[in-house]
Scaffold this motif. Structure first.
Motif, PDB file in Angstrom:
ATOM      1  N   LYS A   1      -4.419  10.632   0.971  1.00 29.37           N
ATOM      2  CA  LYS A   1      -3.157  11.199   0.475  1.00 29.37           C
ATOM      3  C   LYS A   1      -2.501  12.121   1.518  1.00 29.37           C
ATOM      4  O   LYS A   1      -1.504  12.752   1.238  1.00 29.37           O
TER       5      LYS A   1
ATOM      6  N   SER B   1       0.732   5.532   0.409  1.00 33.48           N
ATOM      7  CA  SER B   1      -0.142   6.544   1.021  1.00 33.48           C
ATOM      8  C   SER B   1      -0.824   7.429  -0.016  1.00 33.48           C
ATOM      9  O   SER B   1      -1.806   8.084   0.296  1.00 33.48           O
ATOM     10  N   ILE B   2      -0.347   7.461  -1.234  1.00 33.79           N
ATOM     11  CA  ILE B   2      -0.963   8.289  -2.274  1.00 33.79           C
ATOM     12  C   ILE B   2      -1.780   7.434  -3.240  1.00 33.79           C
ATOM     13  O   ILE B   2      -2.925   7.718  -3.541  1.00 33.79           O
ATOM     14  N   GLU B   3      -1.196   6.372  -3.717  1.00 33.71           N
ATOM     15  CA  GLU B   3      -1.831   5.604  -4.786  1.00 33.71           C
ATOM     16  C   GLU B   3      -2.686   4.441  -4.290  1.00 33.71           C
ATOM     17  O   GLU B   3      -3.381   3.798  -5.054  1.00 33.71           O
ATOM     18  N   GLY B   4      -2.573   4.125  -2.986  1.00 31.20           N
ATOM     19  CA  GLY B   4      -3.433   3.080  -2.443  1.00 31.20           C
ATOM     20  C   GLY B   4      -2.846   1.692  -2.613  1.00 31.20           C
ATOM     21  O   GLY B   4      -1.633   1.523  -2.769  1.00 31.20           O
TER      22      GLY B   4
ATOM     23  N   THR C   1       5.383   4.027   1.611  1.00 33.11           N
ATOM     24  CA  THR C   1       4.871   2.737   1.150  1.00 33.11           C
ATOM     25  C   THR C   1       5.039   1.713   2.264  1.00 33.11           C
ATOM     26  O   THR C   1       6.052   1.709   2.968  1.00 33.11           O
TER      27      THR C   1
ATOM     28  N   GLU D   1       0.842  -1.188   0.000  1.00 32.11           N
ATOM     29  CA  GLU D   1       0.000   0.000   0.000  1.00 32.11           C
ATOM     30  C   GLU D   1       0.878   1.238   0.000  1.00 32.11           C
ATOM     31  O   GLU D   1       1.853   1.311   0.732  1.00 32.11           O
TER      32      GLU D   1
ATOM     33  N   ASP E   1     -10.572   9.057  -7.608  1.00 32.58           N
ATOM     34  CA  ASP E   1      -9.797  10.160  -7.028  1.00 32.58           C
ATOM     35  C   ASP E   1     -10.164  11.495  -7.676  1.00 32.58           C
ATOM     36  O   ASP E   1     -10.270  12.517  -6.989  1.00 32.58           O
TER      37      ASP E   1
ATOM     38  N   SER F   1     -12.007   1.567  -0.695  1.00 33.97           N
ATOM     39  CA  SER F   1     -11.280   2.558   0.093  1.00 33.97           C
ATOM     40  C   SER F   1     -10.180   3.175  -0.761  1.00 33.97           C
ATOM     41  O   SER F   1      -9.567   2.504  -1.579  1.00 33.97           O
ATOM     42  N   ARG F   2      -9.947   4.450  -0.566  1.00 32.37           N
ATOM     43  CA  ARG F   2      -8.871   5.160  -1.259  1.00 32.37           C
ATOM     44  C   ARG F   2      -8.109   5.974  -0.224  1.00 32.37           C
ATOM     45  O   ARG F   2      -8.706   6.498   0.716  1.00 32.37           O
ATOM     46  N   PRO F   3      -6.809   6.102  -0.363  1.00 37.07           N
ATOM     47  CA  PRO F   3      -6.062   6.911   0.610  1.00 37.07           C
ATOM     48  C   PRO F   3      -6.461   8.386   0.537  1.00 37.07           C
ATOM     49  O   PRO F   3      -6.753   8.888  -0.547  1.00 37.07           O
TER      50      PRO F   3
ATOM     51  N   SER G   1      -1.845  10.940   4.914  1.00 31.87           N
ATOM     52  CA  SER G   1      -0.977  10.126   5.748  1.00 31.87           C
ATOM     53  C   SER G   1      -1.375   8.655   5.570  1.00 31.87           C
ATOM     54  O   SER G   1      -2.554   8.349   5.366  1.00 31.87           O
ATOM     55  N   LEU G   2      -0.398   7.762   5.625  1.00 32.09           N
ATOM     56  CA  LEU G   2      -0.661   6.331   5.448  1.00 32.09           C
ATOM     57  C   LEU G   2      -1.641   5.882   6.520  1.00 32.09           C
ATOM     58  O   LEU G   2      -1.444   6.148   7.697  1.00 32.09           O
ATOM     59  N   GLY G   3      -2.714   5.215   6.138  1.00 28.87           N
ATOM     60  CA  GLY G   3      -3.678   4.726   7.109  1.00 28.87           C
ATOM     61  C   GLY G   3      -4.922   5.595   7.230  1.00 28.87           C
ATOM     62  O   GLY G   3      -5.795   5.302   8.039  1.00 28.87           O
TER      63      GLY G   3
END
Lengths: 292, 292
Positions: B240, A64-67, A180, A62, B74, B236-238, B242-244
């Motif tokens: 962008k 953080s931007i592209e999923g 990532t 995963e 997005d 689900s999509r980030p 922060s991770l999570g």
């Protein structure tokens, strides 16, 4: 004997960087050295573990931007004998690599589609008329750059060093928080003490649910919510049978061996069709840039 | 005046095929003709609608094998003034296009990464040593084929006709049930009677939830489950940031104007941070192959 680790190749990919970072953890924790084996795809990287060609694989899960990296999830579901040993979170810093004198001279930019997408805003502002060409990895186009002074690639600092190429601009990703998450994967019949953490903080699993039943997904999620187990991620993937049928990949903030997780997992089977538990593991933050 | 419709170009993409199918529906339903405008990316296709360059866009949302088209989700979240008018489900039949005499002569196969992935099994069985090269669209590589008799492309039957190229093998997708769902998108300040269906069967929306709260996603889903509103899809999509941290894209089998949906949507706002409703629409099955 050294530990054998598969990763997405060629040399200089972010997956190789993550694998190098993991070898340091390995040396510190269990005093073992490792050999890295680049593979041409994520699917082949995971199959190499399943078929005992290597002991471990380092695969991206995963960004953080592209999923989600869907190839990792789909392959993990297909192969039946894998488990997650550890998660590594690594910052991603993209470099703009070219032999051109100036950024303005660039007519073509090569990179992996995820890297192109992560630098989309910078590319639109700095080079609005440039042609973007997707490649299989961030490093694939690097060998072209010495012949073509109007071409650039988006890749890691380490890749620029490996291929002896200049970085024109560092950190061109649109979001500085770009990270990532990677998983270290082994077969499920082996046990490694690859992490010193006293608690295994996360559990990952995937399941299918009966199709077209209102609330079919809510029931599995309620099982965890009522026991106060935090769901840190949910991802749906098509079953590939028919449009509208999904598998759900879930990360939970708990160890599968905790009593409340044991009872949650037992209850979960009453609401799912197929359930696969990929293991419990800790998450380590790691650095991305540097000499490796 | 003709209706202007943007789609992912160049000519011969599956998005163009879907746009052609939609123009027939348009002619039947409201007696209007349409002009098609190819754009180089899905993001630019949607921006063309938002910025009033065109009236409508036809964009892929989801494929039964490869899953969500994340660029569509997005971009829809980023642009604030778009709504869904209609969904079209179209079967995808991939052709293996080449000027070679035999399949065995092929050394390189070009196509969009999703099409390469959808034919992965066939490629591994028929051409285990072939080099796979990703392109920006399924049609981009077609002009190379006449010069290079060891190259092939995976593309639609219509693309082969448009570029006057032979199809060596038809229907090479691994799953015969391969379908893609497209959305017809307009600005949200316009209203078109683009569908005769008496009921708008689906509503799509997206929301963010407070981070790191156990059950934060369960509560929004419970709102629909307790009213017996079927959730046909969750993605689900980030965020962008922060991770999570995620956004959730949801398709519901109900019209947003039904009383129970109105109360569900009102309750939903108490559990979400940002909520965007993309509209209610009907879903039409349509054919993919043919002369367009």
């Amino acid at each position: 004997m050294n530990v054998s680790i598969a990763h997405l190749g060629p040399l200089g990919t972010y997956a190789e960087q993550a694998a190098i970072n993991f070898t340091k953890i390995l040396a510190q924790d269990i005093g073992k050295e490792a050999d890295l084996y680049p593979y041409p795809s994520i699917a082949q990287t995971l199959k190499a573990v399943a078929q005992k060609e290597v002991e471990l694989a380092v695969v991206p899960v995963e960004n953080s931007i592209e999923g989600s990296v869907t190839m990792t999830l789909d392959t993990l579901w297909q192969l039946d004998n894998l488990q997650i040993q550890l998660a590594l979170v690594m910052p991603i810093v993209h470099g703009f690599i070219s032999c051109a004198q100036n950024v303005e001279d660039i007519k073509t930019v090569y990179s992996h589609p995820q890297a192109l997408a992560q630098c989309q805003g910078w590319l639109e502002r700095s080079l609005p008329n440039v042609k973007l060409i997707p490649t299989n990895s961030t490093t694939e186009a690097l060998q072209l750059l010495k012949q073509d002074l109007t071409a650039a690639a988006i890749s890691s600092q380490r890749a620029a060093q490996l291929y002896n190429l200049p970085i024109l601009v560092t950190g061109i990703n649109d979001h500085p928080e770009n990270c990532t998450r990677f998983w270290i994967i082994s077969r499920d019949d082996v046990s490694y003490p690859y992490h010193k953490s006293p608690t295994l903080s996360h559990t990952s699993l995937a399941f299918s649910v009966p199709a077209n039943v209102p609330g079919a997904l809510v029931k599995p999620l309620q099982v965890f919510a009522k026991l106060n187990i935090n769901l840190s991620r949910i991802e749906s993937r098509p079953t590939k049978r028919s449009l509208g049928e999904y598998l759900f990949f879930i990360d939970l903030e708990a160890d599968a061996c905790e009593p409340k997780m044991k009872s949650a997992l037992a209850e979960l089977t009453t609401y799912t069709e197929v359930l696969k538990i990929f293991g419990s593991y800790s998450v380590l933050q790691t650095v991305g840039v540097g000499n490796g």
